[in-house]
Design a protein around this motif. Structure first.
Motif, PDB file in Angstrom:
ATOM      1  N   MET A   1      -2.219  15.626 -20.888  1.00  0.00           N
ATOM      2  CA  MET A   1      -2.521  14.397 -21.090  1.00  0.00           C
ATOM      3  C   MET A   1      -3.625  13.916 -20.025  1.00  0.00           C
ATOM      4  O   MET A   1      -3.062  13.797 -18.929  1.00  0.00           O
ATOM      5  N   ALA A   2      -4.890  13.495 -20.422  1.00  0.00           N
ATOM      6  CA  ALA A   2      -5.858  12.848 -19.576  1.00  0.00           C
ATOM      7  C   ALA A   2      -5.418  11.795 -19.061  1.00  0.00           C
ATOM      8  O   ALA A   2      -4.596  10.837 -19.658  1.00  0.00           O
ATOM      9  N   LYS A   3      -5.759  11.487 -17.692  1.00  0.00           N
ATOM     10  CA  LYS A   3      -5.472  10.316 -17.008  1.00  0.00           C
ATOM     11  C   LYS A   3      -6.120   8.953 -17.636  1.00  0.00           C
ATOM     12  O   LYS A   3      -5.704   8.043 -17.402  1.00  0.00           O
ATOM     13  N   THR A   4      -7.144   9.131 -18.129  1.00  0.00           N
ATOM     14  CA  THR A   4      -7.967   8.079 -18.913  1.00  0.00           C
ATOM     15  C   THR A   4      -8.073   8.522 -20.307  1.00  0.00           C
ATOM     16  O   THR A   4      -8.146   9.629 -20.778  1.00  0.00           O
ATOM     17  N   VAL A   5      -7.935   7.580 -21.189  1.00  0.00           N
ATOM     18  CA  VAL A   5      -8.324   7.607 -22.521  1.00  0.00           C
ATOM     19  C   VAL A   5      -9.546   6.705 -23.162  1.00  0.00           C
ATOM     20  O   VAL A   5     -10.001   5.713 -22.403  1.00  0.00           O
ATOM     21  N   GLU A   6     -10.129   7.119 -24.407  1.00  0.00           N
ATOM     22  CA  GLU A   6     -11.106   6.424 -24.851  1.00  0.00           C
ATOM     23  C   GLU A   6     -10.679   5.523 -25.941  1.00  0.00           C
ATOM     24  O   GLU A   6      -9.788   6.144 -26.764  1.00  0.00           O
ATOM     25  N   LEU A   7     -10.719   4.041 -25.928  1.00  0.00           N
ATOM     26  CA  LEU A   7     -10.086   3.195 -26.831  1.00  0.00           C
ATOM     27  C   LEU A   7     -11.029   2.599 -27.571  1.00  0.00           C
ATOM     28  O   LEU A   7     -12.025   2.290 -26.949  1.00  0.00           O
ATOM     29  N   ILE A   8     -10.590   1.899 -28.720  1.00  0.00           N
ATOM     30  CA  ILE A   8     -11.413   1.076 -29.515  1.00  0.00           C
ATOM     31  C   ILE A   8     -10.857  -0.321 -29.564  1.00  0.00           C
ATOM     32  O   ILE A   8      -9.580  -0.225 -30.442  1.00  0.00           O
ATOM     33  N   ALA A   9     -11.315  -1.350 -29.371  1.00  0.00           N
ATOM     34  CA  ALA A   9     -10.699  -2.530 -29.754  1.00  0.00           C
ATOM     35  C   ALA A   9     -11.604  -3.305 -31.058  1.00  0.00           C
ATOM     36  O   ALA A   9     -12.900  -3.301 -30.762  1.00  0.00           O
ATOM     37  N   THR A  10     -11.090  -3.056 -32.092  1.00  0.00           N
ATOM     38  CA  THR A  10     -11.887  -3.634 -33.465  1.00  0.00           C
ATOM     39  C   THR A  10     -11.692  -5.184 -33.279  1.00  0.00           C
ATOM     40  O   THR A  10     -10.943  -5.837 -32.989  1.00  0.00           O
ATOM     41  N   ALA A  11     -12.922  -5.698 -34.055  1.00  0.00           N
ATOM     42  CA  ALA A  11     -13.288  -6.995 -33.970  1.00  0.00           C
ATOM     43  C   ALA A  11     -13.697  -7.450 -35.363  1.00  0.00           C
ATOM     44  O   ALA A  11     -14.658  -6.846 -35.995  1.00  0.00           O
ATOM     45  N   ALA A  12     -13.555  -8.631 -35.771  1.00  0.00           N
ATOM     46  CA  ALA A  12     -14.216  -9.351 -36.931  1.00  0.00           C
ATOM     47  C   ALA A  12     -15.634  -9.347 -36.683  1.00  0.00           C
ATOM     48  O   ALA A  12     -16.175  -9.567 -35.386  1.00  0.00           O
ATOM     49  N   PHE A  13     -16.568  -9.157 -37.596  1.00  0.00           N
ATOM     50  CA  PHE A  13     -17.970  -9.408 -37.454  1.00  0.00           C
ATOM     51  C   PHE A  13     -18.096 -10.729 -36.638  1.00  0.00           C
ATOM     52  O   PHE A  13     -17.794 -11.768 -37.098  1.00  0.00           O
ATOM     53  N   GLY A  14     -19.108 -10.743 -35.784  1.00  0.00           N
ATOM     54  CA  GLY A  14     -19.740 -11.972 -34.921  1.00  0.00           C
ATOM     55  C   GLY A  14     -18.763 -11.946 -33.827  1.00  0.00           C
ATOM     56  O   GLY A  14     -19.093 -12.950 -32.906  1.00  0.00           O
ATOM     57  N   LEU A  15     -17.688 -11.355 -33.699  1.00  0.00           N
ATOM     58  CA  LEU A  15     -16.599 -11.423 -32.370  1.00  0.00           C
ATOM     59  C   LEU A  15     -16.798 -10.576 -31.526  1.00  0.00           C
ATOM     60  O   LEU A  15     -15.976 -10.463 -30.523  1.00  0.00           O
ATOM     61  N   GLU A  16     -17.600  -9.554 -31.574  1.00  0.00           N
ATOM     62  CA  GLU A  16     -17.512  -8.270 -30.729  1.00  0.00           C
ATOM     63  C   GLU A  16     -17.921  -8.733 -29.335  1.00  0.00           C
ATOM     64  O   GLU A  16     -17.098  -8.444 -28.392  1.00  0.00           O
ATOM     65  N   SER A  17     -18.840  -9.880 -29.138  1.00  0.00           N
ATOM     66  CA  SER A  17     -18.963 -10.303 -27.627  1.00  0.00           C
ATOM     67  C   SER A  17     -17.776 -10.785 -26.864  1.00  0.00           C
ATOM     68  O   SER A  17     -17.560 -10.929 -25.562  1.00  0.00           O
ATOM     69  N   VAL A  18     -17.005 -11.620 -27.713  1.00  0.00           N
ATOM     70  CA  VAL A  18     -15.838 -12.251 -27.348  1.00  0.00           C
ATOM     71  C   VAL A  18     -14.621 -11.348 -27.118  1.00  0.00           C
ATOM     72  O   VAL A  18     -14.120 -11.266 -26.057  1.00  0.00           O
ATOM     73  N   VAL A  19     -14.539 -10.335 -27.882  1.00  0.00           N
ATOM     74  CA  VAL A  19     -13.653  -9.152 -27.372  1.00  0.00           C
ATOM     75  C   VAL A  19     -14.052  -8.501 -26.214  1.00  0.00           C
ATOM     76  O   VAL A  19     -13.251  -8.058 -25.346  1.00  0.00           O
ATOM     77  N   ALA A  20     -15.438  -8.149 -25.902  1.00  0.00           N
ATOM     78  CA  ALA A  20     -15.879  -7.465 -24.921  1.00  0.00           C
ATOM     79  C   ALA A  20     -15.507  -8.131 -23.696  1.00  0.00           C
ATOM     80  O   ALA A  20     -15.179  -7.668 -22.583  1.00  0.00           O
ATOM     81  N   HIS A  21     -15.853  -9.646 -23.798  1.00  0.00           N
ATOM     82  CA  HIS A  21     -15.495 -10.374 -22.531  1.00  0.00           C
ATOM     83  C   HIS A  21     -13.999 -10.458 -22.220  1.00  0.00           C
ATOM     84  O   HIS A  21     -13.505 -10.388 -21.016  1.00  0.00           O
ATOM     85  N   GLU A  22     -13.267 -10.590 -23.108  1.00  0.00           N
ATOM     86  CA  GLU A  22     -11.565 -10.503 -22.934  1.00  0.00           C
ATOM     87  C   GLU A  22     -11.301  -9.180 -22.294  1.00  0.00           C
ATOM     88  O   GLU A  22     -10.518  -9.178 -21.406  1.00  0.00           O
ATOM     89  N   LEU A  23     -12.075  -8.036 -22.762  1.00  0.00           N
ATOM     90  CA  LEU A  23     -11.725  -6.558 -22.168  1.00  0.00           C
ATOM     91  C   LEU A  23     -12.094  -6.799 -20.594  1.00  0.00           C
ATOM     92  O   LEU A  23     -11.381  -6.358 -19.672  1.00  0.00           O
ATOM     93  N   LYS A  24     -13.206  -7.411 -20.491  1.00  0.00           N
ATOM     94  CA  LYS A  24     -13.703  -7.548 -18.966  1.00  0.00           C
ATOM     95  C   LYS A  24     -12.829  -8.337 -17.972  1.00  0.00           C
ATOM     96  O   LYS A  24     -12.560  -7.874 -17.009  1.00  0.00           O
ATOM     97  N   ARG A  25     -12.281  -9.183 -18.622  1.00  0.00           N
ATOM     98  CA  ARG A  25     -11.425 -10.496 -17.962  1.00  0.00           C
ATOM     99  C   ARG A  25      -9.989  -9.309 -17.789  1.00  0.00           C
ATOM    100  O   ARG A  25      -9.436  -9.695 -16.774  1.00  0.00           O
ATOM    101  N   LEU A  26      -9.615  -8.413 -18.275  1.00  0.00           N
ATOM    102  CA  LEU A  26      -8.644  -7.657 -18.115  1.00  0.00           C
ATOM    103  C   LEU A  26      -8.854  -6.431 -17.296  1.00  0.00           C
ATOM    104  O   LEU A  26      -8.091  -5.703 -16.675  1.00  0.00           O
ATOM    105  N   GLY A  27     -10.273  -6.266 -16.708  1.00  0.00           N
ATOM    106  CA  GLY A  27     -10.643  -5.374 -15.784  1.00  0.00           C
ATOM    107  C   GLY A  27     -11.271  -3.943 -16.259  1.00  0.00           C
ATOM    108  O   GLY A  27     -11.343  -3.095 -15.824  1.00  0.00           O
ATOM    109  N   TYR A  28     -11.487  -4.084 -17.934  1.00  0.00           N
ATOM    110  CA  TYR A  28     -12.110  -2.948 -18.643  1.00  0.00           C
ATOM    111  C   TYR A  28     -13.572  -3.144 -18.781  1.00  0.00           C
ATOM    112  O   TYR A  28     -13.882  -3.549 -19.955  1.00  0.00           O
ATOM    113  N   ASP A  29     -14.403  -2.600 -17.794  1.00  0.00           N
ATOM    114  CA  ASP A  29     -15.714  -2.690 -17.741  1.00  0.00           C
ATOM    115  C   ASP A  29     -16.554  -1.646 -18.457  1.00  0.00           C
ATOM    116  O   ASP A  29     -17.541  -1.921 -18.607  1.00  0.00           O
TER     117      ASP A  29
END
Length: 394
Positions: A1-29
């Protein structure tokens, strides 16, 4: 199993930037933002942490792979070539869902059947057997086609992330928890600011605000599909939940009020706040919006009032908007944020919004009307350890 994985956080239309910011706050840039999703690379621990902490995302998916396919044979061979053994154990339960948008392969049922067959063929090669009982953990697979590009994912969340676990009773037209959290985020509400929801219904906006204010991970009340997967060790889930417990700020002073004209739905709100552990952080009160007042300055009104969608209810909704206008006039330093599908809300509220954002409440197209109050005198803010009310840009 690879040490890193590619993940997708799905979002309702119009909320993609909100989810992206939450991910950055968690350290996933390391991320790519697209319509309805944010794709990011992270370690295996991110599966646990994002499911626990994302407030506005719909689901967290593992991206197994993607490729172009315009024929069923290309689909079969492309699916079969992917590393399914990295994820599916020999006893995996792996149903296949599908969707197709603007693609040559438009029959979703055929795409699902071919995908399932291709995965089975790959597993036969891997595990050297011809039959699979599928009596183990569930790995919900989706084959998605968009403009002839096929993306294969596995759902790590199980029930959608809006199912926090605290809302046990549903009042009429309940707002999704993920949408409520997003409304708070887009408004840039901070826990040191007063908040009123004058149409609180079963309490979703005030409860989500209290969870943000106390820095409670929204997934703390539930379990996730990937907790049963051997690829995400129990130790990673234990650490993620321990981190979430350690970061809770139980003594955070909050000024959150939820009001409604229905005592029945307020009983739901009080029950939900107790289940969520935030009952002592919210004041619920039966009140007509006309009576909304506050002794505090520089607060926020954030609400999801009646839309008047049903026949005969439009005039009632319009009267509510006029009453909201009158009540907000008594709060000159407050900011006001209103989600509604009514096309003439601004007319009845008596003022054009400073900013509007198109959002979907379920399948209903709405606008989030944003009225900014005067800037508060500069005060020191206490930064949250992990995503709280994220500052979001378009």
């Amino acid at each position: 199993m690879a040490k890193t994985v590619e993940l997708i956080a799905t979002a309702a239309f119009g909320l993609e930037s909100v989810v992206a910011h939450e991910l950055k706050r968690l350290g996933y840039d390391d991320q790519t933002v697209e319509d309805g999703r944010v794709t990011f690379r992270a370690d295996m621990a991110a599966i646990a942490r994002t499911n626990l902490w994302l407030r506005s995302a719909e689901r967290v998916l593992v991206k197994v792979g993607s490729f172009r396919a315009m024929t069923f044979e290309e689909l079969f061979q492309g699916v079969k070539a992917l590393p399914w053994a990295d994820w599916l154990p020999v006893n995996a339960l792996f149903p296949v869902d599908g969707k197709s948008i603007r693609s040559q392969l438009f029959s979703v049922s055929d795409c699902q059947a071919i995908t399932k067959k291709a995965i089975v063929e790959k597993m036969k090669q891997t595990y050297r057997q011809n039959w699979f009982d599928e009596n183990g953990p569930k790995y919900q697979i989706e084959v998605g086609l968009l403009k002839d590009v096929v993306t294969l994912t596995i759902d790590t969340s199980g029930p959608g992330l809006h199912k926090r676990g605290y809302r046990q009773l549903n009042g009429p037209a309940a707002l999704k928890e993920t949408m409520a959290a997003a409304l708070l985020s887009v408004a840039r509400w901070y826990p040191d600011r007063p908040l009123i929801d004058p149409f609180c219904g079963s309490g979703t906006i005030p409860i989500e605000a209290a969870l943000i204010g106390m820095n409670v991970a929204p997934g703390s009340f539930r379990e996730f599909a990937a907790e049963k997967w051997h690829q995400v060790p129990a130790e990673l889930w234990r650490r993620a939940r321990e981190e979430a417990r350690d970061l809770v700020r139980r003594d955070e002073p909050l000024r959150i009020v939820g009001t409604d004209i229905s005592e029945d739905v307020l009983s739901y709100a009080r029950h939900h706040s107790r289940v969520a552990g935030v009952a002592d952080k919210i004041h619920f009160q039966r009140m007509d919006v006309k009576a909304m007042r506050s002794r505090f300055d520089y607060g926020f009104v954030i609400c999801n009032p009646p839309y008047g969608e049903r026949l005969g209810e439009q005039e009632e909704a319009e009267a509510v908007y006029r009453s909201l206008k009158e009540a907000c006039a008594t709060l000159p330093t407050w900011s006001v944020f209103v989600l509604t599908s009514h096309p003439r809300f601004e007319f009845f509220f008596g003022r054009n919004a400073d900013k509007k954002r198109k959002l979907y409440n379920g399948r209903i197209q709405c606008n989030y009307y944003q009225y900014f109050g005067p800037r508060r005198p500069r005060l020191e803010r206490t930064a949250a350890a992990v995503p709280a009310a994220a500052e979001v840009t378009e």
